[in-house]
Design an enzyme around this catalytic site. Structure first.
Site, PDB file in Angstrom:
ATOM      1  N   ARG A  67       0.808  -1.220   0.000  1.00 44.83           N
ATOM      2  CA  ARG A  67       0.000   0.000   0.000  1.00 44.83           C
ATOM      3  C   ARG A  67       0.843   1.272   0.000  1.00 44.83           C
ATOM      4  O   ARG A  67       0.313   2.373  -0.193  1.00 44.83           O
ATOM      5  CB  ARG A  67      -0.942  -0.002   1.211  1.00 44.83           C
ATOM      6  CG  ARG A  67      -2.167  -0.896   1.021  1.00 44.83           C
ATOM      7  CD  ARG A  67      -3.054  -0.893   2.247  1.00 44.83           C
ATOM      8  NE  ARG A  67      -2.531  -1.753   3.303  1.00 44.83           N
ATOM      9  CZ  ARG A  67      -3.062  -1.853   4.515  1.00 44.83           C
ATOM     10  NH1 ARG A  67      -4.130  -1.123   4.835  1.00 44.83           N
ATOM     11  NH2 ARG A  67      -2.539  -2.667   5.417  1.00 44.83           N
ATOM     12  N   TYR A  84      30.488  35.249  -5.050  1.00 44.33           N
ATOM     13  CA  TYR A  84      30.857  33.849  -4.873  1.00 44.33           C
ATOM     14  C   TYR A  84      32.274  33.805  -4.311  1.00 44.33           C
ATOM     15  O   TYR A  84      33.218  34.308  -4.928  1.00 44.33           O
ATOM     16  CB  TYR A  84      30.803  33.080  -6.186  1.00 44.33           C
ATOM     17  CG  TYR A  84      31.405  31.694  -6.041  1.00 44.33           C
ATOM     18  CD1 TYR A  84      30.735  30.714  -5.309  1.00 44.33           C
ATOM     19  CD2 TYR A  84      32.634  31.381  -6.605  1.00 44.33           C
ATOM     20  CE1 TYR A  84      31.292  29.449  -5.146  1.00 44.33           C
ATOM     21  CE2 TYR A  84      33.200  30.121  -6.437  1.00 44.33           C
ATOM     22  CZ  TYR A  84      32.528  29.161  -5.710  1.00 44.33           C
ATOM     23  OH  TYR A  84      33.079  27.917  -5.528  1.00 44.33           O
TER      24      TYR A  84
END
Length: 455
Positions: free
Chosen positions: A15, A364
Site C-alpha cells: 500500500r 561567490y
C-alpha cells in the site's frame, strides 16, 4: 532474566506503492527501522534480531554497522511465521520482546516499563482503549476479565467489532514454550496468514498467565501501512521533537511548520520562525535567531547569530554574532568568523571568513581564506576552478575589494590592499595601495546603434 528482541521487518508494504521496502521509508530523515533499532539498543538486552523478507538485501545494506542478527522469512506468510524464522537465534534466552519495523515511535521508557511489569513466565501484550478500533485486533476477555485471546479485525463477529480495547502488537513471550506455540498456528482466517496473536490462546491453553499492559499514550504504537499514515506519523514525530526542545527553552513561532530530520540542540533564548528545516546534527548557541524558510544541515551556529530568511547553511561553522542572509548559501567546509556578514545571494564554499569581514551582496567566495575586517563588494567572485583543479585565494586583513572584481586563483592579496571596482586580478597584490586592471574609458561620438530595416 535474559531477554532478546526480535524486530519483524519482512513486509513488502504494497500500500506504500513504492519500490523501497516499507521499513526503509523515511521518518524524521531516517528509515523507520532505524528508530526501532535505536530504541531496541537503548534497552540493553542480550541480543537483537531482525527478520527481513521483501527487499531484505536493501534493508541489510542500509544498516551495515548494526550488531543485530539477520533472519530471512522466505515467504511472507504472516507475523507468526516471521517470528518462527528467528527461533534458532533465541537459544539461551528466557524471553523475547517482539517489535515491528513499521512502528517507529515507541520509546525505550515505555518498553522498559512493559518488560518490568510483565511477570517472568507470563505472556505480555500491549493494549489500548480507543474510540475508533476499526482495523485493529480486539482483546477478548472472559467473564472474570482475563485475556483469553485476540481476534483480528477481519475475523471479528459483529459483537466483537464493538470492543474498543485493541491489540497494539508488541508482545513479551517466554522462549521455552514458544516453538510449540508457533508450530501449532494455522492460516485458517480471513487473511490466510499465520497470526502471531494466536499464541495468546495457545498460552492460555497451556496454563500461562496473559498479562495486558496498557500504554499511557497509544500514539507511540501507531504503525504505517500507506503514505497517508506515514505523513501522520511524521507530524506526530515532529511535534514530539519540538515539544522536548520547547520544554528546554526553544521558542518556535509555529511548531507545525518546523521540521527536524536529525538531531537539534540549542542554547538559551533561541528563536525559530516558520518553515525552517534542520537536517543532520545542528547546534544553535545562545540567542540565535533563525528566519523563515532557512535550511540548516550539519551546522554549528555560535551565540547571537542571526540567520535571515531563506538561507541555506550546510556543513559549516558560524561564529558568534555573525549575520547570514537573506538568501545566502553557505556550503560545506566553510568557517564564518565572529561578527562577519554574509548577505543576500552570496555563496561561500570551503572558505574561511575572518572576524568582522563582510560580503553583503551577490558574490561567490570559494576555496578562499579571507582575513579580518575585509569588505567584499557586490559581484565579486573567486575564480577557483581551472577546469581540472581547484585553487585557493588568500586575502589578508583590512582589504577592500571593489564591486564586480574577479580574483583568479591561485592569488594572494596583501593586508590593507584596495582592489578597484571592475578589476580582474591574476597576480599577487602587495600590501597597501590601490590595484586596478581596467581598460581606459573612451567615447566614440556620433555612434549609431544598428537598426532593423523597415519592410
Amino acid at each position: 532474566m535474559l531477554t532478546d528482541i526480535v524486530i519483524l521487518a519482512a513486509g513488502q508494504g504494497t500500500r506504500m506503492h513504492s519500490a523501497l521496502p516499507k521499513v526503509l521509508q523515511p521518518l524524521g530523515g531516517k528509515p523507520m527501522l532505524a528508530h526501532v533499532l535505536t530504541t531496541a539498543t537503548d534497552l540493553a538486552v542480550r541480543r537483537i534480531h531482525i527478520v527481513v523478507g521483501f527487499g531484505g538485501d536493501a534493508v541489510q545494506a542500509a544498516f551495515p554497522d548494526t550488531q543485530a542478527s539477520w533472519w530471512i522469512q522466505a515467504q511472507q506468510l504472516g507475523t507468526g511465521d516471521a517470528l518462527k524464522s528467528a527461533l534458532p537465534g533465541l537459544t539461551g534466552a528466557d524471553r523475547v520482546l517482539v517489535l515491528y519495523g513499521d512502528v517507529p515511535l515507541l520509546t525505550a521508557a515505555t518498553l522498559r516499563e512493559f518488560l518490568q511489569q510483565t511477570p517472568v513466565t507470563a505472556l505480555g501484550l500491549t493494549t489500548a482503549s480507543v474510540s475508533e478500533p476499526h482495523g485493529y485486533g480486539r482483546i477478548l476477555r472472559d467473564a472474570d476479565g482475563q485475556v483469553q485471546g485476540i481476534r483480528e479485525h477481519k475475523d471479528c463477529q459483529t459483537d466483537e467489532q464493538a470492543i474498543c480495547e485493541i491489540n497494539l502488537g508488541m508482545m513479551v513471550l517466554p522462549v521455552q514454550p514458544l516453538a510449540g506455540w508457533l508450530q501449532g498456528l494455522s492460516a485458517r482466517n480471513a487473511q490466510g496468514e499465520i497470526y502471531l496473536t494466536d499464541v495468546v490462546a495457545a498460552a492460555r491453553a497451556d496454563g500461562y498467565v496473559v498479562w495486558p499492559f496498557t500504554l499511557a499514550d497509544a500514539t507511540e504504537a501507531l504503525g504505517v501501512n500507506d503514505p497517508v499514515q506515514l505523513a501522520i506519523l511524521e507530524r506526530v514525530f515532529q511535534r514530539q521533537q519540538l515539544r522536548a526542545l520547547q520544554m528546554q527553552g526553544l521558542r518556535v513561532a509555529d511548531p507545525a511548520r518546523v521540521d527536524i530530520r536529525g538531531e537539534l540542540t540549542c542554547g538559551q533564548d533561541c528563536w525559530v520562525d516558520p518553515n525552517v528545516l534542520f537536517v543532520g546534527k545542528v547546534h544553535l548557541g545562545h540567542r540565535v535567531r533563525v528566519g523563515a524558510g532557512a535550511v540548516l544541515q550539519d551546522a554549528q551556529i555560535g551565540d547571537d547569530v542571526e540567520i535571515l530568511p531563506y538561507s541555506l547553511i550546510e556543513g559549516a561553522q558560524i561564529g558568534a554574532g555573525a549575520r547570514i542572509g537573506p538568501f545566502a548559501r553557505i556550503r560545506p567546509g566553510t568557517e564564518i568568523g565572529e561578527a562577519a556578514h554574509i548577505g543576500n545571494y552570496v555563496e561561500v564554499k570551503a572558505a574561511k571568513i575572518g572576524a568582522g569581514s563582510k560580503a553583503n551582496h551577490l558574490s561567490y567566495l570559494g576555496d578562499a581564506e579571507i582575513g579580518t575586517g575585509v569588505n567584499v563588494g557586490a559581484g565579486t567572485i573567486t575564480c577557483n576552478y581551472d577546469g581540472v583543479h581547484k585553487h585557493r585565494t588568500i586575502i589578508g586583513n583590512d582589504v577592500f575589494i571593489g564591486s564586480d572584481s574577479q580574483l583568479v586563483a591561485p592569488v594572494n592579496i596583501g593586508d590593507g590592499a584596495t582592489i578597484g571596482a571592475g578589476s580582474t586580478i591574476t597576480k599577487e597584490v602587495p600590501p597597501g595601495g590601490l590595484t586596478l586592471s581596467r581598460s581606459p574609458q573612451r567615447t566614440i561620438p556620433h555612434w549609431q546603434r544598428p537598426r532593423r530595416d523597415k519592410k
